[in-house]
Design a protein around this motif. Structure first.
Motif, PDB file in Angstrom:
ATOM      1  N   VAL A 107      -4.370  -2.134  18.629  1.00 30.07           N
ATOM      2  CA  VAL A 107      -3.985  -0.739  18.453  1.00 30.07           C
ATOM      3  C   VAL A 107      -3.092  -0.331  19.616  1.00 30.07           C
ATOM      4  N   PRO A 108      -1.958   0.327  19.352  1.00 33.77           N
ATOM      5  CA  PRO A 108      -1.104   0.775  20.468  1.00 33.77           C
ATOM      6  C   PRO A 108      -1.827   1.791  21.344  1.00 33.77           C
ATOM      7  N   ASP A 109      -1.390   1.884  22.593  1.00 34.08           N
ATOM      8  CA  ASP A 109      -2.006   2.817  23.532  1.00 34.08           C
ATOM      9  C   ASP A 109      -1.872   4.249  23.029  1.00 34.08           C
ATOM     10  N   CYS A 110      -2.892   5.030  23.295  1.00 38.66           N
ATOM     11  CA  CYS A 110      -2.894   6.436  22.923  1.00 38.66           C
ATOM     12  C   CYS A 110      -2.294   7.243  24.074  1.00 38.66           C
ATOM     13  N   MET A 111      -1.139   7.868  23.816  1.00 38.76           N
ATOM     14  CA  MET A 111      -0.461   8.661  24.840  1.00 38.76           C
ATOM     15  C   MET A 111      -0.057  10.004  24.252  1.00 38.76           C
ATOM     16  N   LEU A 112      -0.080  11.027  25.092  1.00 40.98           N
ATOM     17  CA  LEU A 112       0.376  12.342  24.667  1.00 40.98           C
ATOM     18  C   LEU A 112       1.880  12.304  24.410  1.00 40.98           C
ATOM     19  N   PRO A 113       2.389  13.143  23.493  1.00 41.65           N
ATOM     20  CA  PRO A 113       3.817  13.085  23.131  1.00 41.65           C
ATOM     21  C   PRO A 113       4.756  13.243  24.324  1.00 41.65           C
ATOM     22  N   CYS A 114       4.428  14.102  25.278  1.00 40.29           N
ATOM     23  CA  CYS A 114       5.321  14.375  26.406  1.00 40.29           C
ATOM     24  C   CYS A 114       4.811  13.761  27.704  1.00 40.29           C
ATOM     25  N   SER A 115       4.071  12.681  27.590  1.00 35.56           N
ATOM     26  CA  SER A 115       3.506  12.061  28.781  1.00 35.56           C
ATOM     27  C   SER A 115       3.403  10.561  28.588  1.00 35.56           C
ATOM     28  N   ARG A 116       3.468   9.848  29.690  1.00 35.00           N
ATOM     29  CA  ARG A 116       3.316   8.399  29.648  1.00 35.00           C
ATOM     30  C   ARG A 116       1.929   7.973  30.096  1.00 35.00           C
ATOM     31  N   LYS A 117       1.065   8.942  30.324  1.00 31.34           N
ATOM     32  CA  LYS A 117      -0.283   8.642  30.776  1.00 31.34           C
ATOM     33  C   LYS A 117      -1.130   8.154  29.614  1.00 31.34           C
ATOM     34  N   LYS A 118      -1.761   7.009  29.806  1.00 35.87           N
ATOM     35  CA  LYS A 118      -2.598   6.424  28.769  1.00 35.87           C
ATOM     36  C   LYS A 118      -3.907   7.191  28.639  1.00 35.87           C
ATOM     37  N   GLN A 119      -4.278   7.525  27.388  1.00 34.87           N
ATOM     38  CA  GLN A 119      -5.518   8.249  27.133  1.00 34.87           C
ATOM     39  C   GLN A 119      -6.636   7.252  26.809  1.00 34.87           C
ATOM     40  N   TRP A 120      -7.770   7.415  27.471  1.00 39.44           N
ATOM     41  CA  TRP A 120      -8.920   6.559  27.207  1.00 39.44           C
ATOM     42  C   TRP A 120      -9.783   7.221  26.150  1.00 39.44           C
ATOM     43  N   ILE A 121     -10.194   6.435  25.158  1.00 40.01           N
ATOM     44  CA  ILE A 121     -10.973   6.960  24.036  1.00 40.01           C
ATOM     45  C   ILE A 121     -12.457   6.954  24.406  1.00 40.01           C
ATOM     46  N   ALA A 122     -13.107   8.110  24.234  1.00 35.78           N
ATOM     47  CA  ALA A 122     -14.527   8.227  24.561  1.00 35.78           C
ATOM     48  C   ALA A 122     -15.409   7.930  23.349  1.00 35.78           C
ATOM     49  N   CYS A 123     -15.099   8.527  22.215  1.00 36.37           N
ATOM     50  CA  CYS A 123     -15.901   8.323  21.007  1.00 36.37           C
ATOM     51  C   CYS A 123     -15.047   8.699  19.803  1.00 36.37           C
ATOM     52  N   GLY A 124     -15.548   8.425  18.614  1.00 39.04           N
ATOM     53  CA  GLY A 124     -14.779   8.739  17.418  1.00 39.04           C
ATOM     54  C   GLY A 124     -15.493   8.298  16.159  1.00 39.04           C
ATOM     55  N   THR A 125     -14.846   8.578  15.030  1.00 43.10           N
ATOM     56  CA  THR A 125     -15.367   8.170  13.730  1.00 43.10           C
ATOM     57  C   THR A 125     -14.202   7.992  12.769  1.00 43.10           C
ATOM     58  N   ALA A 126     -14.425   7.238  11.720  1.00 41.60           N
ATOM     59  CA  ALA A 126     -13.408   7.048  10.698  1.00 41.60           C
ATOM     60  C   ALA A 126     -13.588   8.095   9.603  1.00 41.60           C
ATOM     61  N   PHE A 127     -12.475   8.496   8.976  1.00 43.31           N
ATOM     62  CA  PHE A 127     -12.544   9.422   7.856  1.00 43.31           C
ATOM     63  C   PHE A 127     -11.421   9.108   6.868  1.00 43.31           C
ATOM     64  N   GLY A 128     -11.694   9.344   5.594  1.00 42.05           N
ATOM     65  CA  GLY A 128     -10.673   9.143   4.577  1.00 42.05           C
ATOM     66  C   GLY A 128      -9.745  10.339   4.537  1.00 42.05           C
ATOM     67  N   PRO A 129      -8.441  10.166   4.827  1.00 39.66           N
ATOM     68  CA  PRO A 129      -7.519  11.300   4.852  1.00 39.66           C
ATOM     69  C   PRO A 129      -7.399  11.949   3.479  1.00 39.66           C
ATOM     70  N   CYS A 130      -7.707  13.242   3.393  1.00 39.38           N
ATOM     71  CA  CYS A 130      -7.680  13.956   2.117  1.00 39.38           C
ATOM     72  C   CYS A 130      -7.208  15.385   2.368  1.00 39.38           C
ATOM     73  N   PRO A 131      -5.972  15.724   1.998  1.00 34.03           N
ATOM     74  CA  PRO A 131      -5.447  17.066   2.251  1.00 34.03           C
ATOM     75  C   PRO A 131      -6.186  18.151   1.501  1.00 34.03           C
ATOM     76  N   SER A 132      -6.858  17.824   0.404  1.00 31.76           N
ATOM     77  CA  SER A 132      -7.510  18.841  -0.416  1.00 31.76           C
ATOM     78  C   SER A 132      -8.981  19.016  -0.115  1.00 31.76           C
ATOM     79  N   ALA A 133      -9.540  18.258   0.845  1.00 36.84           N
ATOM     80  CA  ALA A 133     -10.981  18.358   1.149  1.00 36.84           C
ATOM     81  C   ALA A 133     -11.283  19.707   1.782  1.00 36.84           C
ATOM     82  N   LEU A 134     -12.320  20.380   1.262  1.00 35.85           N
ATOM     83  CA  LEU A 134     -12.698  21.718   1.730  1.00 35.85           C
ATOM     84  C   LEU A 134     -14.054  21.672   2.409  1.00 35.85           C
ATOM     85  N   ALA A 135     -14.119  22.248   3.605  1.00 40.09           N
ATOM     86  CA  ALA A 135     -15.384  22.288   4.335  1.00 40.09           C
ATOM     87  C   ALA A 135     -16.321  23.328   3.742  1.00 40.09           C
TER      88      ALA A 135
END
Length: 419
Positions: free
Chosen positions: A391-419
């Motif tokens: 996976v490529p390094d995670c960097m902010l759009p206007c920065s070259r500083k590498k972001q370290w990932i703390a935690c996360g989850t996978a999700f199926g991208p769905c534009p119509s999903a309603l909370a």
């Protein structure tokens, strides 16, 4: 030039008369034209732009033609086409006009989108960056990181703990306040506080009632003391469907590093003592416990799911060698069977290092965060084609500083999903 044009017109007029006398007259006029044009300069080569302008129809007629075509275009076919666009293209599409924007939230589009073959999941992650917005989303299809312009959750520290149907469940550090969001549309909903006011750590799972979020979803939390509750989005309330069965010994020793996995209406939790899996059927309220010994030399293990099968991923450490391995649960023998492992050339990088692994997504496509002193690697593993990718390094759009990932989850991208 005027004479030549007049002669051309004359030739054209006489050329339409079909008798021998006129054919002869036309031939005479053609010879005369050649003689007159011989005194002119050689023709200039026309550019491609000039040729296209000559071929292009009148702009007014083009607009009329487009209106006639698109006014008769079937609405359901239009939704079918849009539902099959890449996710990024869909979000560019919704900025065209209000009608197109509102179409993405319609029930008919949601149905069309649910019928499209399942796309690769995205990853909703939290970085170590101390900022008001520390969310980063990864699209594995384009191998690109996205950074929301505004924070989804209120000014509190929240972590993603579960997902289903394009929605992500967030939980604050007090383990009391839950939020449901659609990371793509940046919609957010705070659900009622759970009735059991406990500060102890909980495991959280999430399942869908049907094929889309319009049919509702359920969120479940479980503590080591055996307390649990289920939230029903259709009723907008928490409930305790039953009591914990006496056959299962309390307190539980849940592995909180492993996110629960969902297979249909069934949730699977990983336990440390006894080693194995605890399952709960959200639709029937039935608990079951499976004692399953873990492979030897295994650390940082977590459950995963693939096409209805329960999987296991973890670090296999022996002496100074470390490798990431994948196992599948055999239903007949209740044993873990190894089905794949990381390529040896990748594992050489971990030799002699004290590695730690975190699984950020556990359904279909896995994202693994591999850390050691002065080293942080992100890799994905596709359970379908058994493919490992960096996976490529995670960097902010206007920065070259590498972001370290703390935690996360996978999700199926769905534009119509309603909370």
């Amino acid at each position: 030039m005027g004479e030549v044009a007049a002669l051309r017109q004359l030739v054209g007029e006489h050329g339409s008369i079909k008798d021998d006398h006129c054919r002869a007259r036309t031939g005479y006029n053609s010879e005369l034209l050649k003689i007159m044009e011989a005194n002119q300069s050689p023709p200039r080569k026309r550019s491609r732009r000039d040729k296209n302008r000559e071929k292009a129809p009148n702009s007014n007629s083009t607009e009329e033609m487009q209106q006639e075509i698109w006014s008769e275009f079937p609405g359901d076919l239009f939704e079918t086409v849009v539902a099959r666009l890449p996710v990024a293209a869909i979000f560019r599409f919704r900025t065209v006009c209000r009608n197109w924007y509102s179409m993405l939230g319609s029930e008919s589009f949601s149905q069309q989108y649910s019928e499209v073959p399942q796309r690769l999941p995205w990853f909703y992650t939290i970085t170590h960056e101390n900022a008001s917005n520390n969310v980063a989303m990864y699209d594995p299809s384009l191998k690109k990181w996205h950074h929301p312009s505004v924070p989804l959750a209120p000014a509190k520290i929240v972590i993603p703990v579960a997902s289903a149907g394009g929605l992500v469940c967030l939980l604050d550090l007090s383990h009391r306040n839950f939020y449901i969001c659609n990371p793509l549309t940046q919609s957010l909903k705070e659900i009622p506080r759970r009735s059991v006011q406990a500060w102890s750590r909980v495991a959280v799972g999430m399942v869908m009632n049907g094929g889309t979020s319009n049919e509702g979803y359920k969120v479940m939390w479980l503590g080591n003391d055996g307390n649990y509750e289920v939230y029903d989005s259709m009723k907008n309330m928490w409930s305790c469907p039953g009591t914990f069965p006496p056959s299962i010994k309390l307190p539980l020793a849940l592995n909180f590093r492993s996110q629960p996995v969902a297979v249909g209406s069934m949730l699977y939790f990983m336990c440390a003592e006894p080693e194995g899996v605890l399952s709960y059927d959200v639709s029937t309220g039935i608990w079951r416990q499976f004692v399953i010994p873990l492979p030897l030399h295994l650390t940082d293990h977590t459950l995963a799911e693939f096409q209805g099968r329960v999987m296991l991923v973890g670090l296999l450490c022996k002496n100074a060698a470390t490798c990431v391995c994948i196992w599948e649960l055999q239903k007949m023998t209740l044993l873990w069977k190894e089905v794949d492992r990381m390529p040896n050339i990748w594992c050489l990088e971990f030799y002699g290092k004290h590695m730690k692994m975190t699984c950020l997504g556990n359904s279909g496509l896995l994202m693994l965060s591999l850390k050691a002193k002065r080293m942080n690697r992100l890799v994905t593993y596709n359970l379908l084609n058994k493919e490992w990718q960096k996976v490529p390094d995670c960097m902010l759009p206007c920065s070259r500083k590498k972001q370290w990932i703390a935690c996360g989850t996978a999700f199926g991208p769905c534009p119509s999903a309603l909370a």
